[in-house]
Design an enzyme around this catalytic site. Sequence first.
Site, PDB file in Angstrom:
ATOM      1  N   ASP A  92      39.600  -6.835 -30.166  1.00  0.00           N
ATOM      2  CA  ASP A  92      38.300  -6.657 -30.790  1.00  0.00           C
ATOM      3  C   ASP A  92      37.257  -6.438 -29.700  1.00  0.00           C
ATOM      4  O   ASP A  92      37.516  -6.630 -28.519  1.00  0.00           O
ATOM      5  CB  ASP A  92      37.955  -7.830 -31.703  1.00  0.00           C
ATOM      6  CG  ASP A  92      37.715  -9.132 -30.978  1.00  0.00           C
ATOM      7  OD1 ASP A  92      37.688  -9.135 -29.729  1.00  0.00           O
ATOM      8  OD2 ASP A  92      37.540 -10.158 -31.649  1.00  0.00           O
ATOM      9  N   SER A  93      36.082  -6.013 -30.105  1.00  0.00           N
ATOM     10  CA  SER A  93      35.107  -5.518 -29.128  1.00  0.00           C
ATOM     11  C   SER A  93      34.150  -6.569 -28.601  1.00  0.00           C
ATOM     12  O   SER A  93      33.418  -6.319 -27.656  1.00  0.00           O
ATOM     13  CB  SER A  93      34.281  -4.406 -29.776  1.00  0.00           C
ATOM     14  OG  SER A  93      33.489  -4.954 -30.829  1.00  0.00           O
ATOM     15  N   GLY A  94      34.137  -7.748 -29.240  1.00  0.00           N
ATOM     16  CA  GLY A  94      33.114  -8.742 -28.933  1.00  0.00           C
ATOM     17  C   GLY A  94      31.988  -8.713 -29.938  1.00  0.00           C
ATOM     18  O   GLY A  94      31.111  -9.580 -29.925  1.00  0.00           O
ATOM     19  N   GLY A  95      31.992  -7.734 -30.839  1.00  0.00           N
ATOM     20  CA  GLY A  95      30.912  -7.604 -31.806  1.00  0.00           C
ATOM     21  C   GLY A  95      30.794  -8.778 -32.753  1.00  0.00           C
ATOM     22  O   GLY A  95      29.684  -9.160 -33.140  1.00  0.00           O
ATOM     23  N   PHE A  96      31.914  -9.365 -33.151  1.00  0.00           N
ATOM     24  CA  PHE A  96      31.843 -10.503 -34.074  1.00  0.00           C
ATOM     25  C   PHE A  96      31.072 -11.662 -33.455  1.00  0.00           C
ATOM     26  O   PHE A  96      30.355 -12.392 -34.139  1.00  0.00           O
ATOM     27  CB  PHE A  96      33.245 -10.956 -34.478  1.00  0.00           C
ATOM     28  CG  PHE A  96      33.239 -12.100 -35.456  1.00  0.00           C
ATOM     29  CD1 PHE A  96      32.949 -11.872 -36.792  1.00  0.00           C
ATOM     30  CD2 PHE A  96      33.513 -13.393 -35.054  1.00  0.00           C
ATOM     31  CE1 PHE A  96      32.927 -12.922 -37.705  1.00  0.00           C
ATOM     32  CE2 PHE A  96      33.500 -14.450 -35.952  1.00  0.00           C
ATOM     33  CZ  PHE A  96      33.213 -14.208 -37.285  1.00  0.00           C
ATOM     34  N   ASP A 147      30.202  -3.218 -32.155  1.00  0.00           N
ATOM     35  CA  ASP A 147      29.396  -3.114 -33.365  1.00  0.00           C
ATOM     36  C   ASP A 147      28.543  -4.360 -33.518  1.00  0.00           C
ATOM     37  O   ASP A 147      28.725  -5.342 -32.794  1.00  0.00           O
ATOM     38  CB  ASP A 147      30.286  -2.929 -34.598  1.00  0.00           C
ATOM     39  CG  ASP A 147      31.133  -4.161 -34.890  1.00  0.00           C
ATOM     40  OD1 ASP A 147      31.637  -4.781 -33.920  1.00  0.00           O
ATOM     41  OD2 ASP A 147      31.303  -4.521 -36.064  1.00  0.00           O
ATOM     42  N   GLN A 190      30.244  -0.743 -41.397  1.00  0.00           N
ATOM     43  CA  GLN A 190      29.403  -1.886 -41.743  1.00  0.00           C
ATOM     44  C   GLN A 190      28.604  -1.558 -42.998  1.00  0.00           C
ATOM     45  O   GLN A 190      28.773  -0.502 -43.597  1.00  0.00           O
ATOM     46  CB  GLN A 190      28.488  -2.241 -40.568  1.00  0.00           C
ATOM     47  CG  GLN A 190      29.204  -2.816 -39.354  1.00  0.00           C
ATOM     48  CD  GLN A 190      29.733  -4.222 -39.577  1.00  0.00           C
ATOM     49  OE1 GLN A 190      29.415  -4.887 -40.578  1.00  0.00           O
ATOM     50  NE2 GLN A 190      30.571  -4.700 -38.655  1.00  0.00           N
ATOM     51  N   GLY A 217      32.235  -6.821 -41.341  1.00  0.00           N
ATOM     52  CA  GLY A 217      31.195  -7.451 -42.130  1.00  0.00           C
ATOM     53  C   GLY A 217      31.652  -8.111 -43.409  1.00  0.00           C
ATOM     54  O   GLY A 217      30.832  -8.444 -44.271  1.00  0.00           O
ATOM     55  N   ASP A 267      43.921  -9.113 -39.642  1.00  0.00           N
ATOM     56  CA  ASP A 267      44.098 -10.168 -38.641  1.00  0.00           C
ATOM     57  C   ASP A 267      43.303 -11.379 -39.085  1.00  0.00           C
ATOM     58  O   ASP A 267      42.303 -11.255 -39.799  1.00  0.00           O
ATOM     59  CB  ASP A 267      43.592  -9.714 -37.265  1.00  0.00           C
ATOM     60  CG  ASP A 267      42.075  -9.862 -37.144  1.00  0.00           C
ATOM     61  OD1 ASP A 267      41.620 -10.861 -36.560  1.00  0.00           O
ATOM     62  OD2 ASP A 267      41.335  -8.991 -37.658  1.00  0.00           O
TER      63      ASP A 267
END
Length: 373
Positions: A92-96, A147, A190, A217, A267
């Site tokens: 994952d990108s770190g966006g969460f 994101d 999103q 989201g 996931d």
Amino acid sequence: MSAFPFTIHASQGQARTGVLKTPRGDIPTPIFMPVGTAATVKALTLDMVRQSHAKIILGNTYHLMLRPGPERVKRLGGLHKFMGWDGPILTDSGGFQVMSLSKISKVKEDAVTFASHIDGSKHVLSPERSIGIQADLLGSDIVMQLDECVSWPAEEKRAQEALQLSARWGLRSKQAFGTRDSQVLFGIQQGSTFEHLRRESTDRLMEIGFDGYAIGGLAVGEGHRAMCDTLDFCAPLLPWDKPRYLMGVGKPIDLLEGVARGVDMFDCVLPTRSGRHGQVWTWDGPINMKNARFAEDDAPLDATSDCPASRDYSKAYLHHLVRAEEILGQVLLSWHNIAFFQALMIRMREAIAAGTFDKLRAELLSRWTRDVT
């Protein structure tokens, strides 16, 4: 043309089954990806993860950025070698964490600035830095755009601002990623629970063009029914011929209903997190192994399973381990849960291929819909 060919072999309604081909192995879909946040699926060895029939695991950019650090992982041969996993990895990108750690992060157009939850040190995560960490330093196979994910409930204006920033970051992520032969990049839809915002997000992502598309989201507090209602309109917006990934989901009933709505990849930390706290998932629903009714139950969790944790230990023994707070209890329950989630995905793939998915769905929903909100 994606570097990872995706072929749909059968469908029933919106549900479909197929294969995503990667240089590190084929991924049958629909698929559940165990979460290896800090380069480990918590409580399990990778042999256990492999034995559960998992084909791909997930790593976390934010956590690996803080420790051991992506540059160190690169020096040690990349994430696959570092953790000893030779199959595909999605990062994952770190966006969460932009959302979940909002009290220690600041979002601007250029990047997100984090204060580390470990030692308070400052870190900057831009779309370009996120892609560099994932693709070039960790060496993940499936890379996610950076994101901004908003919490729920979200006001329409706030959700629109986040999807538009995510789209701009998606373009920057695509430019930073470029064209690669052995890695792919997914965009992230999103728009919270607003149909017109999900459509706007999808249109902007498809203008950019990605190898796969994630639904972001959701699973942020809206509840199962609201998630399903949103998936009813947001999943079909995404291209039929590209993988669809529902991020951070979920309970077995969420996986079942997500597949019914055309999702291919999932996931969640739930299987191992539940296992560490004494909860196991079964074909009849979740059970709590702390419950005294298991103290003299000599039956295994699932005598038909090929997972040793499910098949070879009595509920009485597992109950004892949990009540005695033995580490082995956390290991065995986590292993069982991961194996159960994989068994569920296998049953769904087989049912879609055989044209019996609707029957399987009805059967499982009849067992699992108690207390669903």
